[in-house]
Design a protein around this motif. Sequence first.
Motif, PDB file in Angstrom:
ATOM      1  N   LEU A  37      16.239 -15.131 -15.259  1.00 14.55           N
ATOM      2  CA  LEU A  37      15.589 -15.822 -16.492  1.00 14.55           C
ATOM      3  C   LEU A  37      14.240 -15.180 -16.663  1.00 14.55           C
ATOM      4  CD1 LEU A  37      16.819 -19.285 -15.759  1.00 14.55           C
ATOM      5  CD2 LEU A  37      17.674 -17.792 -17.799  1.00 14.55           C
ATOM      6  N   CYS A  41      10.947 -21.111 -17.799  1.00 18.29           N
ATOM      7  CA  CYS A  41      11.944 -21.735 -18.848  1.00 18.29           C
ATOM      8  C   CYS A  41      12.078 -23.370 -18.155  1.00 18.29           C
ATOM      9  CB  CYS A  41      13.149 -20.842 -18.436  1.00 18.29           C
ATOM     10  SG  CYS A  41      13.197 -19.159 -18.880  1.00 18.29           S
ATOM     11  N   GLN A  43      14.361 -26.350 -17.923  1.00 20.38           N
ATOM     12  CA  GLN A  43      15.793 -26.939 -17.764  1.00 20.38           C
ATOM     13  C   GLN A  43      16.400 -28.048 -18.503  1.00 20.38           C
ATOM     14  OE1 GLN A  43      16.915 -27.093 -13.438  1.00 20.38           O
ATOM     15  NE2 GLN A  43      18.723 -28.498 -13.829  1.00 20.38           N
ATOM     16  N   THR A  50      24.200 -27.827 -17.849  1.00 19.55           N
ATOM     17  CA  THR A  50      22.661 -27.426 -17.558  1.00 19.55           C
ATOM     18  C   THR A  50      22.519 -26.091 -18.526  1.00 19.55           C
ATOM     19  OG1 THR A  50      22.787 -28.193 -15.467  1.00 19.55           O
ATOM     20  CG2 THR A  50      21.160 -26.438 -15.875  1.00 19.55           C
ATOM     21  N   TYR A  52      19.107 -23.450 -19.819  1.00 17.60           N
ATOM     22  CA  TYR A  52      17.616 -23.113 -19.692  1.00 17.60           C
ATOM     23  C   TYR A  52      17.100 -22.600 -21.153  1.00 17.60           C
ATOM     24  CZ  TYR A  52      18.450 -23.432 -14.758  1.00 17.60           C
ATOM     25  OH  TYR A  52      18.689 -23.964 -13.512  1.00 17.60           O
ATOM     26  N   CYS A  54      14.085 -20.852 -23.078  1.00 14.87           N
ATOM     27  CA  CYS A  54      12.941 -19.906 -22.969  1.00 14.87           C
ATOM     28  C   CYS A  54      12.627 -19.421 -24.215  1.00 14.87           C
ATOM     29  CB  CYS A  54      13.436 -18.817 -21.850  1.00 14.87           C
ATOM     30  SG  CYS A  54      14.053 -19.399 -20.399  1.00 14.87           S
ATOM     31  N   TYR A  70      23.073 -15.465 -16.460  1.00 16.28           N
ATOM     32  CA  TYR A  70      22.812 -16.330 -17.374  1.00 16.28           C
ATOM     33  C   TYR A  70      23.268 -15.679 -18.560  1.00 16.28           C
ATOM     34  CZ  TYR A  70      19.941 -18.177 -13.717  1.00 16.28           C
ATOM     35  OH  TYR A  70      19.402 -18.653 -12.677  1.00 16.28           O
TER      36      TYR A  70
END
Length: 77
Positions: A37, A41, A43, A50, A52, A54, A70
């Motif tokens: 990532l 980022c 969460q 879940t 993320y 960014c 990811y």
Amino acid sequence: MGMIAGTTAAVVASSAANNNTTVVINTMPVGSVVAVLPPNCAQVTRADVTYYSCDNVWYKPQYQASGVTYLIVNPPE
């Protein structure tokens, strides 16, 4: 070190007298997979999943034998 698949990205940087600005233009399509990532980022959990977030790009972790990667996804609802 990470791997990015199917990506086109550009970085534009400029400097003013007292203001430094960096703009990242991200054109990675949904469905692309990254191994790492970007920094900082957030969460986010939605409906017990879940993600993320960014810079307005959403990532969903996926677990494989080689570790976590990811997947770029549409923003969760």
